[in-house]
Design a protein around this motif. Structure first.
Motif, mmCIF file in Angstrom:
data_model
loop_
_atom_site.group_PDB
_atom_site.id
_atom_site.type_symbol
_atom_site.label_atom_id
_atom_site.label_comp_id
_atom_site.label_asym_id
_atom_site.label_seq_id
_atom_site.Cartn_x
_atom_site.Cartn_y
_atom_site.Cartn_z
ATOM 1 N N LEU A 84 -4.893 4.172 -4.688
ATOM 2 C CA LEU A 84 -4.720 3.627 -6.033
ATOM 3 C C LEU A 84 -3.927 2.319 -6.004
ATOM 4 C CD1 LEU A 84 -3.972 6.964 -7.901
ATOM 5 C CD2 LEU A 84 -5.999 5.517 -8.204
ATOM 6 N N LYS A 85 -2.941 2.245 -5.129
ATOM 7 C CA LYS A 85 -2.139 1.023 -5.022
ATOM 8 C C LYS A 85 -2.986 -0.149 -4.542
ATOM 9 C CE LYS A 85 1.963 -0.826 -2.696
ATOM 10 N NZ LYS A 85 3.072 -0.522 -1.753
ATOM 11 N N ASN A 86 -3.960 0.131 -3.692
ATOM 12 C CA ASN A 86 -4.815 -0.913 -3.120
ATOM 13 C C ASN A 86 -6.245 -0.822 -3.661
ATOM 14 O OD1 ASN A 86 -3.069 -2.183 -0.771
ATOM 15 N ND2 ASN A 86 -2.744 0.041 -0.700
ATOM 16 N N ALA A 87 -6.362 -0.413 -4.902
ATOM 17 C CA ALA A 87 -7.692 -0.217 -5.486
ATOM 18 C C ALA A 87 -8.522 -1.494 -5.448
ATOM 19 C CB ALA A 87 -7.557 0.289 -6.921
ATOM 20 N N ASP A 88 -7.920 -2.636 -5.765
ATOM 21 C CA ASP A 88 -8.683 -3.894 -5.773
ATOM 22 C C ASP A 88 -9.111 -4.288 -4.362
ATOM 23 O OD1 ASP A 88 -8.411 -4.062 -8.494
ATOM 24 O OD2 ASP A 88 -6.635 -5.355 -8.416
ATOM 25 N N ALA A 89 -8.207 -4.134 -3.400
ATOM 26 C CA ALA A 89 -8.527 -4.534 -2.027
ATOM 27 C C ALA A 89 -9.544 -3.603 -1.386
ATOM 28 C CB ALA A 89 -7.253 -4.575 -1.189
ATOM 29 N N LEU A 90 -9.501 -2.333 -1.747
ATOM 30 C CA LEU A 90 -10.422 -1.361 -1.153
ATOM 31 C C LEU A 90 -11.695 -1.192 -1.971
ATOM 32 C CD1 LEU A 90 -7.832 1.417 -0.158
ATOM 33 C CD2 LEU A 90 -8.993 -0.174 1.382
ATOM 34 N N GLY A 91 -11.698 -1.675 -3.206
ATOM 35 C CA GLY A 91 -12.868 -1.491 -4.068
ATOM 36 C C GLY A 91 -12.940 -0.090 -4.647
ATOM 37 N N VAL A 92 -11.779 0.534 -4.898
ATOM 38 C CA VAL A 92 -11.740 1.905 -5.410
ATOM 39 C C VAL A 92 -12.048 1.915 -6.909
ATOM 40 C CG1 VAL A 92 -10.234 3.894 -5.842
ATOM 41 C CG2 VAL A 92 -10.126 2.685 -3.654
ATOM 42 N N LYS A 93 -12.957 2.815 -7.313
ATOM 43 C CA LYS A 93 -13.293 2.978 -8.729
ATOM 44 C C LYS A 93 -12.426 4.062 -9.367
ATOM 45 C CE LYS A 93 -17.361 4.673 -9.755
ATOM 46 N NZ LYS A 93 -18.827 4.765 -10.023
ATOM 47 N N TYR A 94 -12.281 5.200 -8.697
ATOM 48 C CA TYR A 94 -11.383 6.257 -9.179
ATOM 49 C C TYR A 94 -11.079 7.222 -8.031
ATOM 50 C CZ TYR A 94 -15.618 9.157 -9.678
ATOM 51 O OH TYR A 94 -16.796 9.833 -9.455
ATOM 52 N N VAL A 95 -10.031 8.032 -8.248
ATOM 53 C CA VAL A 95 -9.588 9.021 -7.255
ATOM 54 C C VAL A 95 -9.486 10.374 -7.947
ATOM 55 C CG1 VAL A 95 -7.723 9.727 -5.697
ATOM 56 C CG2 VAL A 95 -8.293 7.295 -5.940
ATOM 57 N N PRO A 124 -19.681 -0.378 -6.818
ATOM 58 C CA PRO A 124 -20.990 -0.670 -6.209
ATOM 59 C C PRO A 124 -21.071 -2.033 -5.538
ATOM 60 C CG PRO A 124 -21.117 -0.851 -8.588
ATOM 61 C CD PRO A 124 -19.767 -0.308 -8.288
ATOM 62 N N THR A 125 -20.029 -2.854 -5.676
ATOM 63 C CA THR A 125 -20.012 -4.155 -5.005
ATOM 64 C C THR A 125 -18.761 -4.265 -4.142
ATOM 65 O OG1 THR A 125 -18.903 -5.170 -6.905
ATOM 66 C CG2 THR A 125 -21.310 -5.296 -6.838
ATOM 67 N N ALA A 126 -18.861 -5.065 -3.095
ATOM 68 C CA ALA A 126 -17.746 -5.214 -2.162
ATOM 69 C C ALA A 126 -16.565 -5.904 -2.833
ATOM 70 C CB ALA A 126 -18.197 -6.008 -0.946
ATOM 71 N N PRO A 127 -15.352 -5.510 -2.502
ATOM 72 C CA PRO A 127 -14.176 -6.147 -3.105
ATOM 73 C C PRO A 127 -13.968 -7.551 -2.556
ATOM 74 C CG PRO A 127 -13.509 -4.591 -1.416
ATOM 75 C CD PRO A 127 -14.992 -4.432 -1.567
ATOM 76 N N ALA A 128 -13.355 -8.409 -3.373
ATOM 77 C CA ALA A 128 -13.080 -9.782 -2.954
ATOM 78 C C ALA A 128 -11.693 -9.900 -2.334
ATOM 79 C CB ALA A 128 -13.200 -10.726 -4.149
ATOM 80 N N VAL A 129 -10.815 -8.956 -2.638
ATOM 81 C CA VAL A 129 -9.450 -8.977 -2.115
ATOM 82 C C VAL A 129 -9.416 -8.206 -0.805
ATOM 83 C CG1 VAL A 129 -7.046 -8.415 -2.609
ATOM 84 C CG2 VAL A 129 -8.592 -9.059 -4.469
ATOM 85 N N SER A 130 -8.657 -8.728 0.180
ATOM 86 C CA SER A 130 -8.622 -8.067 1.482
ATOM 87 C C SER A 130 -7.225 -7.602 1.891
ATOM 88 C CB SER A 130 -9.167 -9.005 2.565
ATOM 89 O OG SER A 130 -8.390 -10.196 2.613
ATOM 90 N N ALA A 131 -6.175 -8.067 1.213
ATOM 91 C CA ALA A 131 -4.811 -7.684 1.588
ATOM 92 C C ALA A 131 -4.549 -6.237 1.198
ATOM 93 C CB ALA A 131 -3.801 -8.604 0.920
ATOM 94 N N ILE A 132 -4.125 -5.421 2.195
ATOM 95 C CA ILE A 132 -3.874 -4.001 1.961
ATOM 96 C C ILE A 132 -2.477 -3.660 2.467
ATOM 97 C CG2 ILE A 132 -4.633 -1.643 2.430
ATOM 98 C CD1 ILE A 132 -7.401 -2.754 3.013
ATOM 99 N N ALA A 133 -1.722 -2.941 1.668
ATOM 100 C CA ALA A 133 -0.380 -2.517 2.077
ATOM 101 C C ALA A 133 -0.075 -1.162 1.458
ATOM 102 C CB ALA A 133 0.661 -3.538 1.642
ATOM 103 N N CYS A 134 0.324 -0.207 2.318
ATOM 104 C CA CYS A 134 0.682 1.131 1.828
ATOM 105 C C CYS A 134 2.121 1.446 2.219
ATOM 106 C CB CYS A 134 -0.244 2.190 2.411
ATOM 107 S SG CYS A 134 -1.889 2.177 1.675
#
Length: 233
Positions: A177-188, A223-233
Motif C-alpha cells: 500500500l505504501k508503494n502502490a504507485d510504484a508497484l501499480g497496486v489497485k487494491y489489497v 491494467p497498465t504498467a506504473p510510471a513510478v519506479s522508486a520503492i521503499a519499505c
C-alpha cells in the motif's frame, strides 16, 4: 663292727655338706618358665606393626610431595602460557577496519532465487512487483494466473496471492500500500478486509480461512504498467 645311729649320721652329714651314703640328694625347687615362644612372638608382631606404620607414613609423605610438585608444575605452565599470550597480543598487527559499505539486499529474482513458477503468465509489472515483495519478505509461495468462478483479476494475470503468516502478511500488505504507485497496486485484501488506498474496510464472511484471505495477502494490480519506479519499505 660298730653300728651307727641313722639320725646321727644325717646330722653329721649336714654339718659337712654331704648327704649320707645311700640317701637321695635333696631336689632343688623347680623354676617355672614361660610358655615357649610367647614373649618372642609378641615382640615380633609389635615390630612388624611399627615397620608397617613407618612405611605407610613414608608413602603418604612421598605422595604429598608428588602432588605438590604437580601443582607447582601446572601453575608454572599456566603462568608461562599467560605470558606468551600477552606477548602475542602486544606484538600482533591490528586488523584494519573495513571501509566498504555493506550493499543493500537486492530484490531481483536472480538475487534471491525466488521460485516464481506459481505466478504463471502474469503481466510483466505484476511479476516485477511480486518478485520485489516476495524477496523483501521471504515469501516462497505465490500464485498468479488462475481460474476463478467470480469476478477476479487472477485470470487476466493482474493479481497475486502471497501465502504468509500473520506478522509477515501485515508487513507485506503495508509495504504494498505504501508503494502502490510504484508497484501499480489497485487494491489489497488481507484478513477479510480490503484496502483500495483509503483505509481498511471489512468484507463479508466467505465461509473459509482461505476465502476470507486469512492465510494469504491478495494484491490486484492496475491494467497498465506504473510510471513510478522508486520503492521503499
Amino acid at each position: 663292727m660298730t653300728s651307727t645311729d641313722p639320725v646321727s649320721a644325717v646330722t653329721a652329714a649336714m654339718r659337712v655338706g654331704t648327704a649320707p651314703t645311700g640317701s637321695p640328694a635333696p631336689t632343688p625347687p623347680a623354676t617355672v618358665s614361660p610358655p615357649a615362644g610367647s614373649e618372642p612372638a609378641s615382640g615380633l608382631v609389635d615390630g612388624v606393626l611399627l615397620a608397617r606404620q613407618a612405611v605407610l607414613a613414608q608413602r603418604a609423605t612421598l605422595q604429598k610431595l608428588a602432588t605438590q610438585a604437580q601443582e607447582l608444575s601446572r601453575a608454572e605452565a599456566d603462568r608461562a602460557r599467560v605470558l606468551h599470550e600477552q606477548a602475542d597480543r602486544s606484538t600482533a598487527t591490528p586488523r584494519p577496519r573495513s571501509t566498504t559499505a555493506t550493499a543493500a539486499p537486492s530484490t531481483t529474482p536472480a538475487a534471491c532465487a525466488l521460485p516464481t513458477g506459481g505466478l504463471g503468465s502474469v503481466k510483466s509489472w505484476v511479476r516485477t512487483g511480486a518478485v520485489f515483495l516476495g524477496c523483501r519478505f521471504g515469501v516462497s509461495t505465490m500464485y498468479g494466473v488462475a481460474g476463478r468462478s467470480g469476478a477476479s483479476d487472477h485470470p487476466a494475470g493482474l493479481a497475486v496471492d502471497f501465502m504468509v503468516d500473520r506478522a509477515n502478511g501485515d508487513r507485506l500488505a503495508a509495504c504494498a500500500l505504501k508503494n502502490a504507485d510504484a508497484l501499480g497496486v489497485k487494491y489489497v485484501i488481507w484478513r477479510q478486509r480490503i484496502n483500495t488506498g483509503s483505509g481498511w474496510e471489512a468484507m463479508e464472511d466467505r465461509g473459509s480461512v482461505t476465502a476470507n484471505h486469512m492465510d494469504h495477502v491478495h494484491i490486484s494490480f492496475n491494467p497498465t504498467a506504473p510510471a513510478v519506479s522508486a520503492i521503499a519499505c
